[in-house]
Scaffold this motif. Structure first.
Motif, PDB file in Angstrom:
ATOM      1  N   ILE A 252       2.729  17.376  -4.800  1.00 46.35           N
ATOM      2  CA  ILE A 252       3.640  18.511  -4.946  1.00 46.35           C
ATOM      3  C   ILE A 252       3.709  18.979  -6.397  1.00 46.35           C
ATOM      4  N   LYS A 253       3.083  18.239  -7.296  1.00 45.21           N
ATOM      5  CA  LYS A 253       3.013  18.657  -8.700  1.00 45.21           C
ATOM      6  C   LYS A 253       1.642  19.235  -9.050  1.00 45.21           C
TER       7      LYS A 253
ATOM      8  N   SER B 130      13.967  10.531   1.345  1.00 51.72           N
ATOM      9  CA  SER B 130      13.156   9.481   0.743  1.00 51.72           C
ATOM     10  C   SER B 130      11.803   9.379   1.443  1.00 51.72           C
ATOM     11  N   PHE B 131      10.790   8.965   0.669  1.00 49.42           N
ATOM     12  CA  PHE B 131       9.466   8.763   1.246  1.00 49.42           C
ATOM     13  C   PHE B 131       9.516   7.696   2.332  1.00 49.42           C
ATOM     14  N   ASN B 132      10.345   6.688   2.125  1.00 53.51           N
ATOM     15  CA  ASN B 132      10.467   5.623   3.112  1.00 53.51           C
ATOM     16  C   ASN B 132      10.906   6.174   4.467  1.00 53.51           C
ATOM     17  N   PHE B 133      11.946   7.002   4.438  1.00 54.75           N
ATOM     18  CA  PHE B 133      12.448   7.591   5.685  1.00 54.75           C
ATOM     19  C   PHE B 133      11.403   8.495   6.322  1.00 54.75           C
ATOM     20  N   LEU B 134      10.783   9.363   5.516  1.00 51.32           N
ATOM     21  CA  LEU B 134       9.790  10.297   6.060  1.00 51.32           C
ATOM     22  C   LEU B 134       8.610   9.550   6.663  1.00 51.32           C
ATOM     23  N   HIS B 135       8.176   8.489   5.995  1.00 50.18           N
ATOM     24  CA  HIS B 135       7.061   7.686   6.497  1.00 50.18           C
ATOM     25  C   HIS B 135       7.392   7.103   7.870  1.00 50.18           C
ATOM     26  N   ILE B 136       8.530   6.422   7.978  1.00 50.47           N
ATOM     27  CA  ILE B 136       8.899   5.772   9.232  1.00 50.47           C
ATOM     28  C   ILE B 136       9.169   6.810  10.323  1.00 50.47           C
ATOM     29  N   PHE B 137       9.825   7.911   9.955  1.00 50.46           N
ATOM     30  CA  PHE B 137      10.132   8.940  10.944  1.00 50.46           C
ATOM     31  C   PHE B 137       8.858   9.538  11.523  1.00 50.46           C
ATOM     32  N   PHE B 138       7.934   9.948  10.668  1.00 56.18           N
ATOM     33  CA  PHE B 138       6.722  10.591  11.180  1.00 56.18           C
ATOM     34  C   PHE B 138       5.832   9.605  11.930  1.00 56.18           C
TER      35      PHE B 138
ATOM     36  N   ASP C 134       0.812  -1.218   0.000  1.00 56.76           N
ATOM     37  CA  ASP C 134       0.000   0.000   0.000  1.00 56.76           C
ATOM     38  C   ASP C 134       0.845   1.267   0.000  1.00 56.76           C
ATOM     39  N   THR C 135       2.022   1.221   0.620  1.00 55.33           N
ATOM     40  CA  THR C 135       2.798   2.450   0.753  1.00 55.33           C
ATOM     41  C   THR C 135       3.276   2.974  -0.594  1.00 55.33           C
ATOM     42  N   ASN C 136       3.417   2.118  -1.564  1.00 52.17           N
ATOM     43  CA  ASN C 136       3.778   2.597  -2.904  1.00 52.17           C
ATOM     44  C   ASN C 136       2.679   3.495  -3.469  1.00 52.17           C
ATOM     45  N   LEU C 137       1.441   3.172  -3.148  1.00 51.15           N
ATOM     46  CA  LEU C 137       0.326   4.021  -3.565  1.00 51.15           C
ATOM     47  C   LEU C 137       0.357   5.341  -2.798  1.00 51.15           C
ATOM     48  N   TYR C 138       0.679   5.272  -1.485  1.00 52.73           N
ATOM     49  CA  TYR C 138       0.767   6.503  -0.696  1.00 52.73           C
ATOM     50  C   TYR C 138       1.804   7.448  -1.301  1.00 52.73           C
ATOM     51  N   TYR C 139       2.963   6.897  -1.651  1.00 55.52           N
ATOM     52  CA  TYR C 139       4.049   7.741  -2.151  1.00 55.52           C
ATOM     53  C   TYR C 139       3.710   8.320  -3.526  1.00 55.52           C
TER      54      TYR C 139
ATOM     55  N   PHE D  28      -0.829  11.815   3.210  1.00 61.49           N
ATOM     56  CA  PHE D  28       0.067  11.746   2.050  1.00 61.49           C
ATOM     57  C   PHE D  28       0.513  13.140   1.629  1.00 61.49           C
ATOM     58  N   GLN D  29      -0.333  14.151   1.863  1.00 63.30           N
ATOM     59  CA  GLN D  29       0.074  15.524   1.592  1.00 63.30           C
ATOM     60  C   GLN D  29       1.197  15.948   2.538  1.00 63.30           C
ATOM     61  N   LEU D  30       1.154  15.456   3.775  1.00 63.52           N
ATOM     62  CA  LEU D  30       2.251  15.716   4.711  1.00 63.52           C
ATOM     63  C   LEU D  30       3.558  15.144   4.167  1.00 63.52           C
ATOM     64  N   LEU D  31       3.523  13.879   3.715  1.00 65.76           N
ATOM     65  CA  LEU D  31       4.731  13.259   3.175  1.00 65.76           C
ATOM     66  C   LEU D  31       5.234  14.024   1.953  1.00 65.76           C
ATOM     67  N   GLY D  32       4.310  14.411   1.073  1.00 69.88           N
ATOM     68  CA  GLY D  32       4.707  15.139  -0.125  1.00 69.88           C
ATOM     69  C   GLY D  32       5.339  16.482   0.199  1.00 69.88           C
ATOM     70  N   SER D  33       4.770  17.196   1.167  1.00 72.87           N
ATOM     71  CA  SER D  33       5.302  18.516   1.532  1.00 72.87           C
ATOM     72  C   SER D  33       6.722  18.411   2.063  1.00 72.87           C
ATOM     73  N   PHE D  34       6.975  17.458   2.955  1.00 72.54           N
ATOM     74  CA  PHE D  34       8.318  17.331   3.522  1.00 72.54           C
ATOM     75  C   PHE D  34       9.302  16.752   2.510  1.00 72.54           C
ATOM     76  N   TYR D  35       8.814  15.943   1.604  1.00 74.61           N
ATOM     77  CA  TYR D  35       9.687  15.459   0.530  1.00 74.61           C
ATOM     78  C   TYR D  35      10.144  16.632  -0.335  1.00 74.61           C
ATOM     79  N   TYR D  36       9.233  17.554  -0.611  1.00 75.77           N
ATOM     80  CA  TYR D  36       9.551  18.710  -1.450  1.00 75.77           C
ATOM     81  C   TYR D  36      10.625  19.579  -0.798  1.00 75.77           C
ATOM     82  N   PHE D  37      10.526  19.784   0.522  1.00 75.19           N
ATOM     83  CA  PHE D  37      11.450  20.689   1.207  1.00 75.19           C
ATOM     84  C   PHE D  37      12.760  20.022   1.602  1.00 75.19           C
ATOM     85  N   THR D  38      12.748  18.710   1.814  1.00 74.91           N
ATOM     86  CA  THR D  38      13.955  18.032   2.324  1.00 74.91           C
ATOM     87  C   THR D  38      14.628  17.124   1.306  1.00 74.91           C
TER      88      THR D  38
END
Length: 388
Positions: free
Chosen positions: A25-26, A61-69, A13-18, A48-58
């Motif tokens: 962000i597009k 990887s989505f994997n890291f952001l997902h596990i961290f948050f 499922d996480t591939n769909l989230y990412y 998923f918007q949270l993950l996208g926003s932090f991916y844009y600024f940092t």
């Protein structure tokens, strides 16, 4: 928590989230599914918007952001629970607070009783490693309910980031209601409205459970504000408007495309429900004795269901003395558990009944919090009485 996060399996499922996060962000807002652009994205777009926003600024990887948050939300939830349990008052309150956090975040509210049935069979434990293996093989939540899609282990709570996010928001609002030093009634209501509308976009299941309970808690806490009833209704109208127009499952449920079949049944009629669904819900909810297995000896294990948790909480209302604030906290937690149980029976996923088990998991979490809160007050009251 962070060790578990570093070892959890991320995929499927996480591939769909990412994909949703990357298209956000597009410019993918209001969100549609990237794999079928004519289909509105109904579930949990806020996470998923949270993950996208932090991916844009940092550019991490989505994997890291997902596990961290996810790990951060779980850690914050445990700290909030311990803090609500007045960890700085006494050493016993520290123990009770950690017990409450462990029950919510390790057993996820699925409490069990162990009754010794034999003295002839004892586990062969000669070192800490064997003790760990014996504890690991004891009955867990999978022997209590079918956990499909529900946050019933640390793995699933980390994997489904929207569950960790939703739990963190709900517990944060509990702190805001009872412990904020801000005296402005409007400040609390504005923050509550913004947070609940965000929760509806992040985890609509948790919103259905916690919004009524938190609003009730704030009503009981700030009765002076409710004296002017028109402000209360204005707040409810604004909150309903924000929730209905911002997208997600609730928006799609009320304003979805006519050619899309609804995936949820709200207050299903008898024609919609069959006996299998009713019996399935009952078997998931009630207390039950588990089978006797050699690896579980020398104990017979009993699962404490929603029925007994409700009974324990009601008895605590009657026989345990609480202060005004303690009583409101208990009512808020108990109301959250009741709302979750009602949602479990009356908001039914159409294509997979087990998908509604997340409501049941939320019910156990909030009811067990209320139960442990009552137990703590009971033992503190008993200790004070024993001094006299």
């Amino acid at each position: 928590i962070f060790w578990k996060g570093n070892n959890v399996l991320i995929g499927s499922d996480t591939n769909l989230y990412y994909a949703v996060a990357h298209t956000f962000i597009k410019g993918n807002i209001p969100s549609v599914t990237p794999w079928q652009p004519d289909l509105p994205l109904a579930y949990h777009p806020g996470a998923f918007q949270l993950l996208g926003s932090f991916y844009y600024f940092t550019n991490l990887s989505f994997n890291f952001l997902h596990i961290f948050f996810s790990s951060l939300f779980i850690f914050c939830s445990s700290q909030i629970i311990i803090w609500i349990w007045r960890r700085h008052d006494t050493f016993s309150s520290l123990l009770w607070g950690n017990l409450a956090a462990a029950i919510v975040l390790i057993s996820f509210g699925f409490l069990k009783l162990a009754v010794p049935i034999t003295f002839s069979v004892f586990p062969n434990i000669s070192d800490p490693h064997q003790l760990f293996l014996w504890i690991r093989d004891l009955p867990n939540v999978n022997q209590s309910i079918e956990g499909y899609g529900a946050p019933v282990t640390l793995d699933t709570l980390i994997y489904f980031i929207f569950h960790a996010f939703g739990l963190g928001i709900s517990l944060s609002l509990l702190v805001l209601i009872f412990y904020s030093k801000q005296r402005s009634f409007f400040y609390k209501w504005i923050i509550l409205g913004i947070a609940l509308s965000s929760l509806a976009l992040i985890n609509e299941s948790m919103f259905v459970v916690s919004a009524p309970a938190l609003i009730l808690g704030l009503v009981l806490k700030e009765r002076k504000f409710i004296a002017n009833i028109k402000y209360f209704f204005i707040f409810l109208i604004i909150l309903a408007g924000l929730v209905l127009i911002q997208g997600g499952t609730i928006t799609n449920l009320f304003f979805g495309q006519n050619n899309l079949e609804k995936s949820l049944l709200i207050f299903p009629s008898k024609a919609d429900k069959n006996e299998d669904l009713i019996s399935y819900h009952r078997s998931q909810t009630i207390s039950k004795a588990l089978d006797v297995k050699n690896e579980w000896l020398p104990f017979r294990w009993f699962h404490i269901g929603g029925d007994l948790l409700i009974l324990f909480c009601v008895l605590s209302f009657i026989f345990i003395k609480f202060s005004k604030d303690q009583k409101i906290i208990l009512i808020t937690l108990f109301s959250g558990g009741l709302c979750a149980l009602l949602a479990y029976h009356y908001i039914v996923p159409k294509y997979l009944a087990a998908n509604g088990n997340r409501f049941l998991a939320f019910a156990f979490i909030f009811l067990s919090l209320a139960f442990i809160y009552s137990l703590q007050n009971f033992f503190e009251l008993s200790r004070r009485l024993s001094r006299y």
